[in-house]
Scaffold this motif. Structure first.
Motif, short mmCIF file in Angstrom:
data_model
loop_
_atom_site.label_atom_id
_atom_site.label_comp_id
_atom_site.label_asym_id
_atom_site.label_seq_id
_atom_site.Cartn_x
_atom_site.Cartn_y
_atom_site.Cartn_z
N UNK A 137 19.61 -27.56 34.41
CA UNK A 137 20.39 -27.64 33.18
C UNK A 137 19.47 -27.28 32.03
N UNK A 138 20.04 -26.71 30.98
CA UNK A 138 19.28 -26.42 29.77
C UNK A 138 19.89 -27.19 28.62
N UNK A 139 19.02 -27.67 27.74
CA UNK A 139 19.45 -28.40 26.56
C UNK A 139 18.82 -27.76 25.33
N UNK A 140 19.59 -27.71 24.26
CA UNK A 140 19.10 -27.23 22.97
C UNK A 140 19.28 -28.38 21.99
N UNK A 141 18.18 -28.80 21.40
CA UNK A 141 18.19 -29.93 20.47
C UNK A 141 18.92 -31.14 21.07
N UNK A 142 18.55 -31.46 22.32
CA UNK A 142 19.03 -32.64 23.04
C UNK A 142 20.51 -32.60 23.43
N UNK A 143 21.13 -31.42 23.42
CA UNK A 143 22.51 -31.28 23.89
C UNK A 143 22.56 -30.24 24.99
N UNK A 144 23.19 -30.59 26.12
CA UNK A 144 23.32 -29.64 27.21
C UNK A 144 24.14 -28.43 26.76
N UNK A 145 23.72 -27.25 27.23
CA UNK A 145 24.39 -26.01 26.84
C UNK A 145 24.68 -25.17 28.07
N UNK A 146 25.58 -24.21 27.92
CA UNK A 146 25.93 -23.30 29.02
C UNK A 146 25.13 -22.00 28.88
N UNK A 147 25.21 -21.17 29.91
CA UNK A 147 24.47 -19.92 29.92
C UNK A 147 24.90 -18.95 28.83
N UNK A 148 26.12 -19.07 28.33
CA UNK A 148 26.56 -18.13 27.30
C UNK A 148 26.21 -18.59 25.88
N UNK A 149 25.53 -19.71 25.76
CA UNK A 149 25.09 -20.21 24.45
C UNK A 149 23.95 -19.34 23.92
N UNK A 150 23.99 -18.94 22.66
CA UNK A 150 22.86 -18.20 22.10
C UNK A 150 21.57 -19.03 22.17
N UNK A 151 20.48 -18.38 22.47
CA UNK A 151 19.17 -19.05 22.54
C UNK A 151 18.57 -19.06 21.14
N UNK A 152 18.56 -20.21 20.47
CA UNK A 152 18.07 -20.27 19.10
C UNK A 152 16.54 -20.32 19.04
N UNK A 153 15.98 -19.53 18.15
CA UNK A 153 14.52 -19.39 18.08
C UNK A 153 13.82 -20.64 17.57
N UNK A 154 14.39 -21.35 16.65
CA UNK A 154 13.69 -22.49 16.03
C UNK A 154 14.28 -23.83 16.46
N UNK A 155 14.59 -23.97 17.73
CA UNK A 155 15.15 -25.21 18.24
C UNK A 155 14.33 -25.69 19.42
N UNK A 156 14.52 -26.95 19.76
CA UNK A 156 13.86 -27.50 20.94
C UNK A 156 14.71 -27.17 22.16
N UNK A 157 14.14 -26.43 23.10
CA UNK A 157 14.84 -26.04 24.32
C UNK A 157 14.16 -26.74 25.50
N UNK A 158 14.96 -27.31 26.38
CA UNK A 158 14.43 -28.02 27.54
C UNK A 158 15.08 -27.50 28.81
N UNK A 159 14.28 -27.37 29.86
CA UNK A 159 14.75 -27.02 31.20
C UNK A 159 14.68 -28.29 32.03
N UNK A 160 15.82 -28.75 32.49
CA UNK A 160 15.89 -30.01 33.22
C UNK A 160 16.40 -29.74 34.62
N UNK A 161 15.48 -29.81 35.59
CA UNK A 161 15.87 -29.52 36.98
C UNK A 161 16.70 -30.67 37.56
N UNK A 162 17.38 -30.40 38.67
CA UNK A 162 18.14 -31.46 39.32
C UNK A 162 17.19 -32.55 39.79
N UNK A 163 17.68 -33.76 39.79
CA UNK A 163 16.85 -34.91 40.18
C UNK A 163 17.29 -35.37 41.56
N UNK A 164 16.32 -35.65 42.40
CA UNK A 164 16.64 -36.20 43.71
C UNK A 164 16.02 -37.57 43.83
N UNK A 165 16.52 -38.31 44.74
CA UNK A 165 15.97 -39.65 44.94
C UNK A 165 17.05 -40.61 45.37
N UNK A 166 16.68 -41.84 45.49
CA UNK A 166 17.65 -42.79 45.99
C UNK A 166 17.76 -43.97 45.20
#
Length: 81
Positions: A52-81
């Motif tokens: 999942x990708x988040x821009x400024x702490x909000x999840x976004x879709x692939x068609x969202x513009x990638x803003x240059x001056x924002x915090x972007x995070x790549x959040x992989x799937x989590x596994x565990x029990x």
């Protein structure tokens, strides 16, 4: 434009970095960012389709513009029990 993407969990482990710099043309989307990350960091390629990708702490879709001056995070799937 140059973007900084924060990495978490498995993405951080695979790259050995807390964040990566990605260069994209103006008008690029999060989907473009996802593809460029896979090309620039092949070890991330298997993980990226499920991340999942988040821009400024909000999840976004692939068609969202990638803003240059924002915090972007790549959040992989989590596994565990």
């Amino acid at each position: 434009m140059n973007l900084t993407v924060k990495l978490f969990a498995a993405a951080r482990e695979l790259t050995g970095q807390e964040a990566v710099a990605i260069a994209l043309p103006a008008g690029a989307t999060i989907g473009d960012l996802r593809r460029q990350m896979g090309e620039q960091f092949p070890s991330l390629a298997p993980l990226l389709p499920h991340a999942m990708f988040a821009v400024d702490a909000e999840y976004v879709s692939d068609d969202t513009p990638a803003p240059e001056n924002s915090e972007i995070a790549c959040i992989p799937p989590v596994s565990g029990g």
